[in-house]
Design a protein around this motif. Sequence first.
Motif, PDB file in Angstrom:
ATOM      1  N   SER A  23      -6.255   0.921  13.712  1.00 44.31           N
ATOM      2  CA  SER A  23      -5.821  -0.446  13.381  1.00 44.31           C
ATOM      3  C   SER A  23      -6.948  -1.441  13.621  1.00 44.31           C
ATOM      4  O   SER A  23      -7.008  -2.495  12.984  1.00 44.31           O
ATOM      5  CB  SER A  23      -4.587  -0.834  14.199  1.00 44.31           C
ATOM      6  OG  SER A  23      -4.922  -0.867  15.573  1.00 44.31           O
ATOM      7  N   LYS A  24      -7.877  -1.102  14.520  1.00 41.84           N
ATOM      8  CA  LYS A  24      -9.050  -1.962  14.775  1.00 41.84           C
ATOM      9  C   LYS A  24     -10.319  -1.282  14.282  1.00 41.84           C
ATOM     10  O   LYS A  24     -11.421  -1.549  14.774  1.00 41.84           O
ATOM     11  CB  LYS A  24      -9.165  -2.288  16.272  1.00 41.84           C
ATOM     12  CG  LYS A  24      -8.006  -3.117  16.814  1.00 41.84           C
ATOM     13  CD  LYS A  24      -8.034  -4.542  16.279  1.00 41.84           C
ATOM     14  CE  LYS A  24      -6.865  -5.352  16.832  1.00 41.84           C
ATOM     15  NZ  LYS A  24      -6.812  -6.713  16.221  1.00 41.84           N
ATOM     16  N   ARG A  25     -10.158  -0.380  13.332  1.00 40.30           N
ATOM     17  CA  ARG A  25     -11.292   0.330  12.715  1.00 40.30           C
ATOM     18  C   ARG A  25     -12.142   1.042  13.759  1.00 40.30           C
ATOM     19  O   ARG A  25     -13.349   1.121  13.675  1.00 40.30           O
ATOM     20  CB  ARG A  25     -12.153  -0.618  11.870  1.00 40.30           C
ATOM     21  CG  ARG A  25     -11.401  -1.441  10.814  1.00 40.30           C
ATOM     22  CD  ARG A  25     -10.326  -0.659  10.075  1.00 40.30           C
ATOM     23  NE  ARG A  25      -9.701  -1.428   8.997  1.00 40.30           N
ATOM     24  CZ  ARG A  25      -8.387  -1.630   8.889  1.00 40.30           C
ATOM     25  NH1 ARG A  25      -7.531  -1.145   9.797  1.00 40.30           N
ATOM     26  NH2 ARG A  25      -7.906  -2.291   7.854  1.00 40.30           N
ATOM     27  N   HIS A  58     -12.205   4.577   8.503  1.00 38.17           N
ATOM     28  CA  HIS A  58     -13.584   4.323   8.929  1.00 38.17           C
ATOM     29  C   HIS A  58     -13.921   5.134  10.181  1.00 38.17           C
ATOM     30  O   HIS A  58     -13.056   5.353  11.043  1.00 38.17           O
ATOM     31  CB  HIS A  58     -13.770   2.834   9.243  1.00 38.17           C
ATOM     32  CG  HIS A  58     -13.441   1.946   8.082  1.00 38.17           C
ATOM     33  ND1 HIS A  58     -14.314   1.734   7.042  1.00 38.17           N
ATOM     34  CD2 HIS A  58     -12.317   1.228   7.784  1.00 38.17           C
ATOM     35  CE1 HIS A  58     -13.757   0.916   6.142  1.00 38.17           C
ATOM     36  NE2 HIS A  58     -12.526   0.593   6.573  1.00 38.17           N
ATOM     37  N   GLY A  62     -17.976  -0.448  15.324  1.00 38.14           N
ATOM     38  CA  GLY A  62     -18.930  -0.948  16.326  1.00 38.14           C
ATOM     39  C   GLY A  62     -18.259  -1.608  17.505  1.00 38.14           C
ATOM     40  O   GLY A  62     -17.077  -1.384  17.801  1.00 38.14           O
ATOM     41  N   SER A  66     -13.960  -8.765  19.972  1.00 32.46           N
ATOM     42  CA  SER A  66     -13.041  -9.646  20.711  1.00 32.46           C
ATOM     43  C   SER A  66     -13.372  -9.671  22.199  1.00 32.46           C
ATOM     44  O   SER A  66     -12.931 -10.568  22.916  1.00 32.46           O
ATOM     45  CB  SER A  66     -11.586  -9.214  20.490  1.00 32.46           C
ATOM     46  OG  SER A  66     -11.335  -7.997  21.158  1.00 32.46           O
ATOM     47  N   GLU A 111     -24.814   3.195  16.293  1.00 34.11           N
ATOM     48  CA  GLU A 111     -25.502   3.583  17.537  1.00 34.11           C
ATOM     49  C   GLU A 111     -24.867   4.854  18.116  1.00 34.11           C
ATOM     50  O   GLU A 111     -25.578   5.761  18.580  1.00 34.11           O
ATOM     51  CB  GLU A 111     -25.447   2.437  18.546  1.00 34.11           C
ATOM     52  CG  GLU A 111     -26.220   1.210  18.071  1.00 34.11           C
ATOM     53  CD  GLU A 111     -26.267   0.107  19.109  1.00 34.11           C
ATOM     54  OE1 GLU A 111     -27.239   0.053  19.861  1.00 34.11           O
ATOM     55  OE2 GLU A 111     -25.314  -0.709  19.167  1.00 34.11           O
ATOM     56  N   ILE A 136     -26.446 -11.529  17.235  1.00 36.91           N
ATOM     57  CA  ILE A 136     -26.681 -10.708  18.427  1.00 36.91           C
ATOM     58  C   ILE A 136     -27.706  -9.630  18.091  1.00 36.91           C
ATOM     59  O   ILE A 136     -28.382  -9.701  17.064  1.00 36.91           O
ATOM     60  CB  ILE A 136     -25.361 -10.108  18.976  1.00 36.91           C
ATOM     61  CG1 ILE A 136     -24.614  -9.339  17.890  1.00 36.91           C
ATOM     62  CG2 ILE A 136     -24.491 -11.224  19.538  1.00 36.91           C
ATOM     63  CD1 ILE A 136     -23.340  -8.653  18.374  1.00 36.91           C
ATOM     64  N   VAL A 138     -28.705  -5.185  18.697  1.00 35.34           N
ATOM     65  CA  VAL A 138     -28.142  -3.898  19.108  1.00 35.34           C
ATOM     66  C   VAL A 138     -28.213  -3.784  20.633  1.00 35.34           C
ATOM     67  O   VAL A 138     -29.112  -4.351  21.247  1.00 35.34           O
ATOM     68  CB  VAL A 138     -28.901  -2.705  18.468  1.00 35.34           C
ATOM     69  CG1 VAL A 138     -28.533  -2.512  17.020  1.00 35.34           C
ATOM     70  CG2 VAL A 138     -30.403  -2.864  18.636  1.00 35.34           C
ATOM     71  N   GLY A 140     -26.600  -0.679  22.234  1.00 37.11           N
ATOM     72  CA  GLY A 140     -26.108   0.646  22.621  1.00 37.11           C
ATOM     73  C   GLY A 140     -27.149   1.741  22.402  1.00 37.11           C
ATOM     74  O   GLY A 140     -26.790   2.872  22.112  1.00 37.11           O
TER      75      GLY A 140
HETATM   76  C1  1HE Z   1     -12.434  -5.480  14.752  1.00 37.36           C
HETATM   77  C2  1HE Z   1     -13.736  -5.008  14.517  1.00 37.36           C
HETATM   78  C3  1HE Z   1     -14.679  -5.152  15.563  1.00 37.36           C
HETATM   79  C4  1HE Z   1     -12.579  -4.668  12.740  1.00 37.36           C
HETATM   80  N1  1HE Z   1     -14.269  -5.720  16.716  1.00 37.36           N
HETATM   81  N2  1HE Z   1     -12.082  -6.032  15.901  1.00 37.36           N
HETATM   82  N3  1HE Z   1     -19.140  -4.883  14.057  1.00 37.36           N
HETATM   83  C5  1HE Z   1     -19.003  -5.614  12.966  1.00 37.36           C
HETATM   84  O1  1HE Z   1     -19.489  -6.705  12.851  1.00 37.36           O
HETATM   85  C6  1HE Z   1     -18.125  -5.013  11.891  1.00 37.36           C
HETATM   86  C7  1HE Z   1     -16.854  -5.816  11.811  1.00 37.36           C
HETATM   87  N4  1HE Z   1     -15.853  -5.178  10.960  1.00 37.36           N
HETATM   88  C8  1HE Z   1     -15.934  -5.147   9.602  1.00 37.36           C
HETATM   89  O2  1HE Z   1     -16.891  -5.567   8.977  1.00 37.36           O
HETATM   90  C9  1HE Z   1     -14.732  -4.602   8.897  1.00 37.36           C
HETATM   91  O3  1HE Z   1     -13.632  -4.642   9.786  1.00 37.36           O
HETATM   92  C10 1HE Z   1     -14.896  -3.125   8.411  1.00 37.36           C
HETATM   93  C11 1HE Z   1     -15.884  -3.084   7.240  1.00 37.36           C
HETATM   94  C12 1HE Z   1     -15.344  -2.206   9.518  1.00 37.36           C
HETATM   95  C13 1HE Z   1     -13.516  -2.606   7.925  1.00 37.36           C
HETATM   96  O4  1HE Z   1     -12.972  -3.518   6.966  1.00 37.36           O
HETATM   97  P1  1HE Z   1     -11.404  -3.473   6.668  1.00 37.36           P
HETATM   98  O5  1HE Z   1     -11.161  -4.434   5.541  1.00 37.36           O
HETATM   99  O6  1HE Z   1     -10.964  -2.064   6.488  1.00 37.36           O
HETATM  100  O7  1HE Z   1     -10.679  -3.959   8.037  1.00 37.36           O
HETATM  101  P2  1HE Z   1     -10.474  -5.462   8.584  1.00 37.36           P
HETATM  102  O8  1HE Z   1      -9.314  -6.094   7.899  1.00 37.36           O
HETATM  103  O9  1HE Z   1     -11.748  -6.225   8.565  1.00 37.36           O
HETATM  104  O10 1HE Z   1     -10.147  -5.193  10.110  1.00 37.36           O
HETATM  105  C14 1HE Z   1      -8.897  -4.633  10.529  1.00 37.36           C
HETATM  106  C15 1HE Z   1      -8.663  -5.097  11.939  1.00 37.36           C
HETATM  107  O11 1HE Z   1      -9.674  -4.558  12.782  1.00 37.36           O
HETATM  108  C16 1HE Z   1      -8.763  -6.597  12.110  1.00 37.36           C
HETATM  109  O12 1HE Z   1      -7.880  -6.969  13.139  1.00 37.36           O
HETATM  110  P3  1HE Z   1      -6.411  -7.575  12.822  1.00 37.36           P
HETATM  111  O13 1HE Z   1      -5.799  -7.796  14.160  1.00 37.36           O
HETATM  112  O14 1HE Z   1      -6.670  -8.839  12.050  1.00 37.36           O
HETATM  113  O15 1HE Z   1      -5.707  -6.539  11.980  1.00 37.36           O
HETATM  114  C17 1HE Z   1     -10.176  -6.808  12.557  1.00 37.36           C
HETATM  115  O16 1HE Z   1     -10.335  -8.005  13.305  1.00 37.36           O
HETATM  116  C18 1HE Z   1     -10.352  -5.608  13.472  1.00 37.36           C
HETATM  117  N5  1HE Z   1     -11.751  -5.253  13.621  1.00 37.36           N
HETATM  118  N6  1HE Z   1     -13.792  -4.522  13.260  1.00 37.36           N
HETATM  119  C19 1HE Z   1     -13.003  -6.133  16.853  1.00 37.36           C
HETATM  120  N7  1HE Z   1     -15.922  -4.712  15.442  1.00 37.36           N
HETATM  121  C20 1HE Z   1     -23.476  -2.189  21.985  1.00 37.36           C
HETATM  122  S1  1HE Z   1     -23.754  -3.494  21.031  1.00 37.36           S
HETATM  123  C21 1HE Z   1     -23.122  -3.161  19.482  1.00 37.36           C
HETATM  124  C22 1HE Z   1     -23.065  -4.437  18.700  1.00 37.36           C
HETATM  125  C23 1HE Z   1     -22.173  -4.304  17.516  1.00 37.36           C
HETATM  126  O17 1HE Z   1     -21.569  -3.303  17.256  1.00 37.36           O
HETATM  127  S2  1HE Z   1     -22.093  -5.716  16.547  1.00 37.36           S
HETATM  128  C24 1HE Z   1     -21.272  -5.169  15.126  1.00 37.36           C
HETATM  129  C25 1HE Z   1     -19.786  -5.304  15.263  1.00 37.36           C
END
Ligand code: 1HE
Length: 257
Positions: A23-25, A58, A62, A66, A111, A136, A138, A140
Amino acid sequence: MTSPDIHLDIRGAVAVVRLTRPSKRNALSDSLVLALRHIFETLPATVGAAVLAGEGDHFCAGLDLSELKDRDAGQGLLHSRMWHSALECVQYGPVPVIAALHGAVVGGGLELASACHIRVADESTFYALPEGSRGIFVGGGGAVRIPKLIGAARMTDMMLTGRVYNAQDGERAGFAQYLVPAGTALDKALELAERVAQNAPLTNYALTHALPRIAEQPGDHGYLTEALMAAIAQSAPEAKERVKAFLDGRANKVKPS
Ligand code: 1HE
């Protein structure tokens, strides 16, 4: 330490670790990262290889963004180090780890995949480092591991421009060693893991613990480390038995693929 967002199944000699937060990918919360670490630290001795996969559409979105909002610099430093220690448990744990990738393999998900030893990607896979656009970096271990897969120039481009690699381009760039039809990455990863688990444990240890360190050493140090590892591996009774089996015509031959 357990979490409902990650599950371990032991299937014979293969441990199957699944991120179960679709649900949170499969975003990696702190509790999920700590539970991942615990799983790889405590794998049963009967396990010879592991598969890491994600449930839903997926592999992993990452870092759980939140949880990012209230962290100061000191907390951020320790948080990144916590990821490092967890992903080190994957890379330098007891067994080779094969990642089954599909959908998003982004940010900390990439990562995590980079800490595995083999990556099998299906055709739905895409790779990105959205950290650049989120303001931000990377944290990890990606700055160390990802350039080793694709080169620093490609990683720089991804983070500066937000470039997304699809499955085909990603395989060519070096993210994955295997590219398979959509929906089949887990099956392929399991097939490979079964084979890897049949290797002599010391050979697997040499590949997961010695090879990456040898590759980082100056050449003349590396040759010595290689020689020491080779001597230890070939002196094991299992190695002697495997070589004898070949010489006696009881072992498989190498065949063209
Ligand atoms: C999340 C996250 C998340 C989804 N943290 N909640 N990563 C990113 O910047 C990638 C962010 N995510 C996305 O770009 C998209 O979610 C996806 C391409 C992965 C998938 O898209 P989709 O259309 O299938 O899903 P969605 O509608 O965007 O997300 C579904 C739910 O998951 C939604 O929550 P909801 O309560 O509104 O249903 C999103 O908020 C939640 N969600 N991704 C929290 N990442 C050690 S340092 C590492 C640094 C990083 O990894 S930065 C990169 C973070």
